[in-house]
Design an enzyme around this catalytic site. Structure first.
Site, PDB file in Angstrom:
ATOM      1  N   TYR A  89       0.838  -1.187   0.000  1.00 45.22           N
ATOM      2  CA  TYR A  89       0.000   0.000   0.000  1.00 45.22           C
ATOM      3  C   TYR A  89       0.874   1.237   0.000  1.00 45.22           C
ATOM      4  CZ  TYR A  89       0.491   0.640   5.129  1.00 45.22           C
ATOM      5  OH  TYR A  89       0.971   0.842   6.392  1.00 45.22           O
ATOM      6  N   ARG A 106      -3.316  -4.836  -2.968  1.00 47.11           N
ATOM      7  CA  ARG A 106      -3.219  -6.050  -2.154  1.00 47.11           C
ATOM      8  C   ARG A 106      -4.059  -7.209  -2.691  1.00 47.11           C
ATOM      9  NH1 ARG A 106      -5.651  -3.782   3.400  1.00 47.11           N
ATOM     10  NH2 ARG A 106      -4.875  -5.782   4.199  1.00 47.11           N
ATOM     11  N   TYR A 168     -13.387  -0.495   9.710  1.00 46.29           N
ATOM     12  CA  TYR A 168     -14.094  -0.586   8.433  1.00 46.29           C
ATOM     13  C   TYR A 168     -13.298   0.110   7.333  1.00 46.29           C
ATOM     14  CZ  TYR A 168     -17.544   0.111   4.769  1.00 46.29           C
ATOM     15  OH  TYR A 168     -18.188   0.128   3.555  1.00 46.29           O
ATOM     16  N   ARG A 169     -13.117  -0.584   6.209  1.00 45.22           N
ATOM     17  CA  ARG A 169     -12.408  -0.030   5.050  1.00 45.22           C
ATOM     18  C   ARG A 169     -13.312  -0.134   3.825  1.00 45.22           C
ATOM     19  NH1 ARG A 169      -9.862   1.450   8.706  1.00 45.22           N
ATOM     20  NH2 ARG A 169      -7.619   1.294   9.107  1.00 45.22           N
ATOM     21  N   GLY A 278      -1.619   4.012  11.565  1.00 49.50           N
ATOM     22  CA  GLY A 278      -1.310   3.115  12.674  1.00 49.50           C
ATOM     23  C   GLY A 278      -1.737   3.661  14.023  1.00 49.50           C
ATOM     24  N   GLY A 280      -4.784   4.095  15.335  1.00 49.50           N
ATOM     25  CA  GLY A 280      -5.786   3.260  15.976  1.00 49.50           C
ATOM     26  C   GLY A 280      -5.215   1.942  16.474  1.00 49.50           C
ATOM     27  N   ASP A 281      -4.284   1.373  15.721  1.00 49.81           N
ATOM     28  CA  ASP A 281      -3.647   0.119  16.138  1.00 49.81           C
ATOM     29  C   ASP A 281      -2.849   0.314  17.425  1.00 49.81           C
ATOM     30  OD1 ASP A 281      -4.601  -1.024  13.741  1.00 49.81           O
ATOM     31  OD2 ASP A 281      -2.817  -0.346  12.665  1.00 49.81           O
ATOM     32  N   ASP A 317       4.308   2.986  10.561  1.00 49.68           N
ATOM     33  CA  ASP A 317       3.186   2.441  11.329  1.00 49.68           C
ATOM     34  C   ASP A 317       3.534   1.960  12.725  1.00 49.68           C
ATOM     35  OD1 ASP A 317       0.583   1.311   9.289  1.00 49.68           O
ATOM     36  OD2 ASP A 317       2.319   2.332   8.465  1.00 49.68           O
TER      37      ASP A 317
END
Length: 340
Positions: A89, A106, A168-169, A278, A280-281, A317
């Site tokens: 990406y 991807r 959600y993506r 990154g 949110g991760d 990230d």
């Protein structure tokens, strides 16, 4: 030491140097990342036993992705080899009023083409305490929704705590597809992580009196979102990230944790962003670590929000911070003064 398993795709990230646009770039920086990989790395940095489960092609690029995690102490012994390619990406970092952009390449990746039965969940979950995945993984289609269902069922049968970040993506699947699949998976989830957009896009659950575009956030509205998620799917806890986007460069940031009875809000941070991908991760990683460590609900959401605040200041990230750095920020040390 607690053991956490995460399951998802690791990809190659390519971005122009600095704040160049895609059309300006004549070279790209290479790093590796993915939602669940980012969480595993955060947990390894915090001192937990973190295992990442995935599938990469059996060549040097696939191995480079694995090496990126091994470098920081993530257990990659359950990463499968095979298939045609590693997903990639592209990230164009925004600034001021120009938003960041992400372009995925991807489709047909080794991980996305995984088949049911490839992952030996009973072996993978042996001696583990926690399983984490995100909504990105079933969104990849093919056998992935069924594989995720296999995983959560096995995790619950073996007594693991299960967490899921809805993530959600819209570039990966439709709202209807997401609702159908995630409605099957959420009943196995103990801790649901989301933001207002995720809950609205996937389940039609909206935070009242909130406008993320203007940065106006209603605490009562978010409590309502968390309560509805827990009631509808039986989750024990729901955590929501609270982002007020003033611009691509400056955000207000915080979090909320609903523990089934009460809601707890972190302090709000004003962040001048270096790299928000990154973010949110890193909140998820901080939350899992703090809950496993026995923190109170207030302490847990403060740690998660502070961990994610720091991630926004780090290129790429991975959230390369220590528990002491996070605890210091959560405790109020926000000056950013040089440490000597």
């Amino acid at each position: 030491m607690s053991k956490v398993i995460t399951f998802g795709e690791i990809m190659m990230r390519l971005n122009p140097a600095g704040y160049e646009r895609f059309v300006q770039a004549d070279r790209f920086e290479v790093s590796f990342a993915g939602g669940e990989a980012n969480v595993a790395l955060s947990l390894a940095q915090f001192g937990l036993d973190a295992k990442f489960v995935s599938k990469v092609p059996e060549h040097e690029i696939g191995q480079s992705a694995v090496n990126a995690l091994r470098r920081y102490g993530v257990d990659t012994s359950s990463v499968l080899r095979g298939g045609p390619r590693l997903g990639t990406y592209f990230v164009e970092k925004g600034a001021s009023q120009r938003p960041s952009k992400v372009i995925y390449d991807r489709a047909g990746s080794s991980f996305a083409l995984s088949k049911q039965g490839e992952y030996d969940w009973n072996s993978i979950f042996q001696d583990a305490d926690w399983f984490h995945f995100t909504g990105i993984t079933p969104a990849l289609g093919n056998d992935m929704p069924a594989i995720c269902e296999e995983a959560v069922k096995a995790a619950k049968e073996m007594g693991l705590t299960v967490s899921c970040d809805l993530n959600y993506r819209k570039k990966l699947w439709s709202r209807d597809e997401a609702k159908e699949v995630m409605s099957r998976l959420l009943p196995y989830v103990d801790v649901c992580i989301a933001n207002e957009e995720d809950a609205a896009d996937v389940f039609g659950i909206h935070a009242e009196n909130t406008n993320i575009e203007t940065g106006n956030i209603s605490k009562d509205g978010y409590i309502g979102v968390a309560q509805k998620i827990c009631r509808q799917f039986g989750c024990k806890k729901a955590a929501i990230t609270l982002r007020g986007s003033l611009s691509a460069t400056d955000n207000n940031w915080g979090g909320m944790l609903y523990d089934g009875k009460n809601a707890f809000f972190s302090r709000t941070y004003s962040i001048h962003i270096v790299d928000r991908v990154g973010g949110g991760d890193s909140f998820g990683g901080g939350l899992i670590y703090s809950l496993i460590s026995g923190y109170s609900s207030q302490e847990a959401v403060e740690f998660a929000a502070a961990a994610s605040c720091l991630k926004h200041t780090i290129e790429h990230d991975f959230n390369l911070v220590t528990p002491d750095e996070v605890t210091s920020l959560a405790g109020g040390n926000t000056s950013g003064r040089v440490q000597r």
